[in-house]
Design a protein around this motif. Sequence first.
Motif: not given
Ligand SMILES: [Zn+2]
Length: 257
Positions: A55-59, A113-115, A132-134
């Motif tokens: 969903t996005h790049h965060h580790p 937004a989050h990323t 994800g984290d949205t």
């Molecule tokens: Zn995140």
Amino acid sequence: MSLKIILFPCLSDNYGFILRCTNTGQTACIDTPDAGEISKQLQTRGWGLDYIFNTHHHPDHTGGNAALKRKYGPTIIGPKAEETRIPLIDEAVSEGSIVRLGDCKAVIWDTPAHTAGHINYYFKEEDVIFVGDTLFALGCGRLFEGSAAQMWAAMARYRDLPKPTKVYCAHEYTLSNARFAQTIESGNPDLADYITDAKSKRDGGLPTVPTTIGAEIAANPFMRADKDAVARAVNMKGHSPEDVLGEVRRRKDSFRG
Ligand SMILES: [Zn+2]
């Protein structure tokens, strides 16, 4: 319905999700918070791994890509706008792309937004969305790389989904989000009911995820940034929902409760 979803807690407060098309046996995971735990869940069931859907790049969402790629050789799919930040990505997708898992298919939403390049996987026929984290139960992601206006655009879009749509958020933040939400809309009876239900789930050791679009429309302050009660709570009556959401998010960032 041929989409089976396995949810399991990992790391400190993440959820891992394994998806399987029961007709074809094709298997995927949403993000890779914990390669060891994902492998264990697959091994227990005797399953392989055909895809990783990032969903996005965060580790805590991509940290297991390399280990799982080595072990199972899945095709790694992730956001085009974060292509260079997703380890070992094979296929980059963006708004409107179709991602298939056997007989099931997801349409990609861009929700920056989050990323800056965050995406969602919406399985329309199954009434399921991986956010994800949205979006979180009673919350939304922090605005690390995007704006309040972008987050409001995502919230407005979620509100147009059918209310029974199941929302799979990537963290168990609900009770902490609930304490904050009560500082914004203490008089909202739907919020009170939501919190009672969430507490009883957590007391029983159960996840509060998935939530539903309907439950979030009724109680999530970020989804309700265009309501007078929410604007009044942050002394911003008459301001745009983007600005109200921005202020609610700022308050949440510094909330200790
Ligand atoms: Zn995140």
